[in-house]
Design a protein around this motif. Structure first.
Motif, PDB file in Angstrom:
ATOM      1  N   ASP A   1       0.900  -1.148   0.010  1.00 36.06           N
ATOM      2  CA  ASP A   1      -0.042   0.216   0.050  1.00 36.06           C
ATOM      3  C   ASP A   1       0.845   1.321  -0.101  1.00 36.06           C
ATOM      4  OD1 ASP A   1      -3.049   0.840   0.804  1.00 36.06           O
ATOM      5  OD2 ASP A   1      -1.428   2.157   1.677  1.00 36.06           O
ATOM      6  N   ASP A   2       0.476   2.419  -0.546  1.00 38.73           N
ATOM      7  CA  ASP A   2       1.001   3.515  -0.674  1.00 38.73           C
ATOM      8  C   ASP A   2       1.389   4.201   0.668  1.00 38.73           C
ATOM      9  OD1 ASP A   2       1.542   3.427  -3.643  1.00 38.73           O
ATOM     10  OD2 ASP A   2      -0.450   4.621  -3.724  1.00 38.73           O
ATOM     11  N   GLU A   3       0.470   3.980   1.649  1.00 42.33           N
ATOM     12  CA  GLU A   3       0.744   4.260   3.158  1.00 42.33           C
ATOM     13  C   GLU A   3       1.243   3.538   3.823  1.00 42.33           C
ATOM     14  OE1 GLU A   3      -0.164   7.357   3.875  1.00 42.33           O
ATOM     15  OE2 GLU A   3      -0.678   7.546   1.906  1.00 42.33           O
ATOM     16  N   CYS A   4       1.749   2.346   3.429  1.00 48.14           N
ATOM     17  CA  CYS A   4       2.747   1.046   4.374  1.00 48.14           C
ATOM     18  C   CYS A   4       3.634   1.928   5.117  1.00 48.14           C
ATOM     19  CB  CYS A   4       3.255   0.124   3.333  1.00 48.14           C
ATOM     20  SG  CYS A   4       3.841  -1.120   4.168  1.00 48.14           S
ATOM     21  N   LEU A   5       3.567   1.410   6.153  1.00 45.79           N
ATOM     22  CA  LEU A   5       4.746   1.694   7.377  1.00 45.79           C
ATOM     23  C   LEU A   5       5.931   0.555   7.490  1.00 45.79           C
ATOM     24  CD1 LEU A   5       3.039   3.795   9.927  1.00 45.79           C
ATOM     25  CD2 LEU A   5       4.401   4.853   7.947  1.00 45.79           C
ATOM     26  N   MET A   6       6.815   0.630   7.365  1.00 45.55           N
ATOM     27  CA  MET A   6       7.905  -0.403   7.635  1.00 45.55           C
ATOM     28  C   MET A   6       9.126   0.084   8.472  1.00 45.55           C
ATOM     29  SD  MET A   6       8.636  -2.218   3.924  1.00 45.55           S
ATOM     30  CE  MET A   6       7.236  -2.806   2.936  1.00 45.55           C
ATOM     31  N   VAL A   7       9.343  -1.071   9.446  1.00 46.11           N
ATOM     32  CA  VAL A   7      10.579  -1.041   9.980  1.00 46.11           C
ATOM     33  C   VAL A   7      11.617  -2.165   9.847  1.00 46.11           C
ATOM     34  CG1 VAL A   7      11.684  -1.100  12.439  1.00 46.11           C
ATOM     35  CG2 VAL A   7       9.177   0.019  12.104  1.00 46.11           C
TER      36      VAL A   7
ATOM     37  N   HIS B   1      12.446 -11.962  12.975  1.00 43.96           N
ATOM     38  CA  HIS B   1      11.338 -12.054  13.518  1.00 43.96           C
ATOM     39  C   HIS B   1      10.500 -10.952  12.730  1.00 43.96           C
ATOM     40  CE1 HIS B   1      12.761 -14.958  16.319  1.00 43.96           C
ATOM     41  NE2 HIS B   1      13.707 -14.055  16.751  1.00 43.96           N
ATOM     42  N   CYS B   2       9.340 -11.293  12.064  1.00 40.22           N
ATOM     43  CA  CYS B   2       8.584 -10.480  11.309  1.00 40.22           C
ATOM     44  C   CYS B   2       7.016 -10.122  11.797  1.00 40.22           C
ATOM     45  CB  CYS B   2       8.648 -10.680   9.702  1.00 40.22           C
ATOM     46  SG  CYS B   2      10.349 -10.957   9.269  1.00 40.22           S
ATOM     47  N   THR B   3       6.521  -9.101  11.254  1.00 42.27           N
ATOM     48  CA  THR B   3       5.154  -8.769  11.294  1.00 42.27           C
ATOM     49  C   THR B   3       4.534  -8.282  10.058  1.00 42.27           C
ATOM     50  OG1 THR B   3       5.014  -6.702  12.577  1.00 42.27           O
ATOM     51  CG2 THR B   3       4.944  -8.703  13.880  1.00 42.27           C
ATOM     52  N   SER B   4       3.675  -8.508   9.756  1.00 43.07           N
ATOM     53  CA  SER B   4       2.910  -7.929   8.399  1.00 43.07           C
ATOM     54  C   SER B   4       1.271  -7.794   8.692  1.00 43.07           C
ATOM     55  CB  SER B   4       3.192  -8.365   7.109  1.00 43.07           C
ATOM     56  OG  SER B   4       4.323  -8.725   6.725  1.00 43.07           O
ATOM     57  N   THR B   5       0.804  -6.626   8.164  1.00 46.57           N
ATOM     58  CA  THR B   5      -0.451  -6.345   8.449  1.00 46.57           C
ATOM     59  C   THR B   5      -1.142  -6.251   6.964  1.00 46.57           C
ATOM     60  OG1 THR B   5      -0.183  -5.294  10.645  1.00 46.57           O
ATOM     61  CG2 THR B   5      -2.494  -4.858   9.414  1.00 46.57           C
ATOM     62  N   TYR B   6      -2.101  -6.754   6.564  1.00 49.39           N
ATOM     63  CA  TYR B   6      -2.693  -6.648   5.422  1.00 49.39           C
ATOM     64  C   TYR B   6      -4.243  -6.059   5.483  1.00 49.39           C
ATOM     65  CZ  TYR B   6       0.264 -10.753   4.173  1.00 49.39           C
ATOM     66  OH  TYR B   6       1.270 -11.615   4.123  1.00 49.39           O
ATOM     67  N   ARG B   7      -4.628  -5.169   4.720  1.00 47.88           N
ATOM     68  CA  ARG B   7      -5.916  -4.723   4.577  1.00 47.88           C
ATOM     69  C   ARG B   7      -6.665  -4.880   3.238  1.00 47.88           C
ATOM     70  NH1 ARG B   7      -7.612   0.015   1.859  1.00 47.88           N
ATOM     71  NH2 ARG B   7      -5.563   1.051   0.814  1.00 47.88           N
ATOM     72  N   ARG B   8      -7.858  -5.116   3.124  1.00 50.46           N
ATOM     73  CA  ARG B   8      -8.507  -5.504   2.232  1.00 50.46           C
ATOM     74  C   ARG B   8      -9.141  -4.380   1.548  1.00 50.46           C
ATOM     75  NH1 ARG B   8     -13.016  -9.664   3.107  1.00 50.46           N
ATOM     76  NH2 ARG B   8     -13.984  -7.914   3.927  1.00 50.46           N
ATOM     77  N   ARG B   9      -8.883  -4.201   0.232  1.00 50.83           N
ATOM     78  CA  ARG B   9      -9.572  -2.888  -0.663  1.00 50.83           C
ATOM     79  C   ARG B   9     -10.625  -3.623  -1.271  1.00 50.83           C
ATOM     80  NH1 ARG B   9      -5.033  -0.653  -4.485  1.00 50.83           N
ATOM     81  NH2 ARG B   9      -5.147  -2.725  -5.253  1.00 50.83           N
ATOM     82  N   ALA B  10     -10.954  -4.578  -1.711  1.00 50.16           N
ATOM     83  CA  ALA B  10     -11.913  -5.171  -2.541  1.00 50.16           C
ATOM     84  C   ALA B  10     -11.836  -6.573  -2.303  1.00 50.16           C
ATOM     85  CB  ALA B  10     -11.686  -4.702  -3.803  1.00 50.16           C
ATOM     86  N   HIS B  11     -12.872  -7.246  -2.836  1.00 52.35           N
ATOM     87  CA  HIS B  11     -12.838  -8.822  -2.855  1.00 52.35           C
ATOM     88  C   HIS B  11     -11.564  -9.452  -3.455  1.00 52.35           C
ATOM     89  CE1 HIS B  11     -14.523 -12.824  -2.503  1.00 52.35           C
ATOM     90  NE2 HIS B  11     -14.433 -13.056  -3.761  1.00 52.35           N
TER      91      HIS B  11
ATOM     92  N   GLN C   1       7.182  -5.284   9.563  1.00 50.66           N
ATOM     93  CA  GLN C   1       8.692  -5.229  10.423  1.00 50.66           C
ATOM     94  C   GLN C   1       9.314  -6.380  10.531  1.00 50.66           C
ATOM     95  OE1 GLN C   1       7.839  -7.157  13.610  1.00 50.66           O
ATOM     96  NE2 GLN C   1      10.167  -6.904  13.990  1.00 50.66           N
ATOM     97  N   GLN C   2      10.671  -6.023  10.686  1.00 51.47           N
ATOM     98  CA  GLN C   2      11.741  -7.198  10.705  1.00 51.47           C
ATOM     99  C   GLN C   2      12.702  -6.922  11.728  1.00 51.47           C
ATOM    100  OE1 GLN C   2      13.705  -7.625   7.057  1.00 51.47           O
ATOM    101  NE2 GLN C   2      12.097  -7.867   5.780  1.00 51.47           N
TER     102      GLN C   2
END
Length: 121
Positions: free
Chosen positions: A26-32, A91-101, A110-111
């Motif tokens: 996503d264009d608004e993604c935040l990463m560490v 050790h990682c985390t990711s978060t996804y958001r649904r835009r459409a089906h 994050q890593q």
């Protein structure tokens, strides 16, 4: 998105080409990430990761998935990626958001590499 598809998608972010990566973030993604500038957002995060060589393989272990609400998936895991003689672990985390089906984008990643020194209690 079922669990199998979640993990296939996450693995693809480590191994697929830069175009796939750009389409998935996503264009608004935040990463560490564990190298400067450490905290990145939006296009800076996309281009920084897209510009790095892709891993030839990745093993994801300790996999956990949370679905705190409709259209939101959070994953946590340990990654061990390799290319040639180079190995990277985090050790990682990711978060996804649904835009459409069936249309999901990464909005957070994050890593954290394993600690190299013992931690005193």
């Amino acid at each position: 998105m079922d669990d199998q598809r979640v993990w296939a998608f996450e693995e693809s972010l480590w191994t697929a080409d830069a175009d796939h990566y750009r389409e998935s973030i996503d264009d608004e993604c935040l990463m560490v990430l564990p190298q400067p500038p450490f905290v990145m957002s939006g296009a800076q995060a996309i281009e920084a990761v897209a510009a790095t060589p892709r891993w030839s393989s990745v093993e994801l272990s300790g996999r956990q998935i949370a679905r705190p609400e409709e259209g939101l998936i959070v994953v946590a895991y340990h990654a061990k990626a390799t290319k040639g003689d180079e190995t990277y672990e985090a050790h990682c985390t990711s978060t996804y958001r649904r835009r459409a089906h069936e249309d999901w984008l990464v909005v957070q990643h994050q890593q954290t590499p394993p600690l190299t020194a013992a931690v005193e209690a």
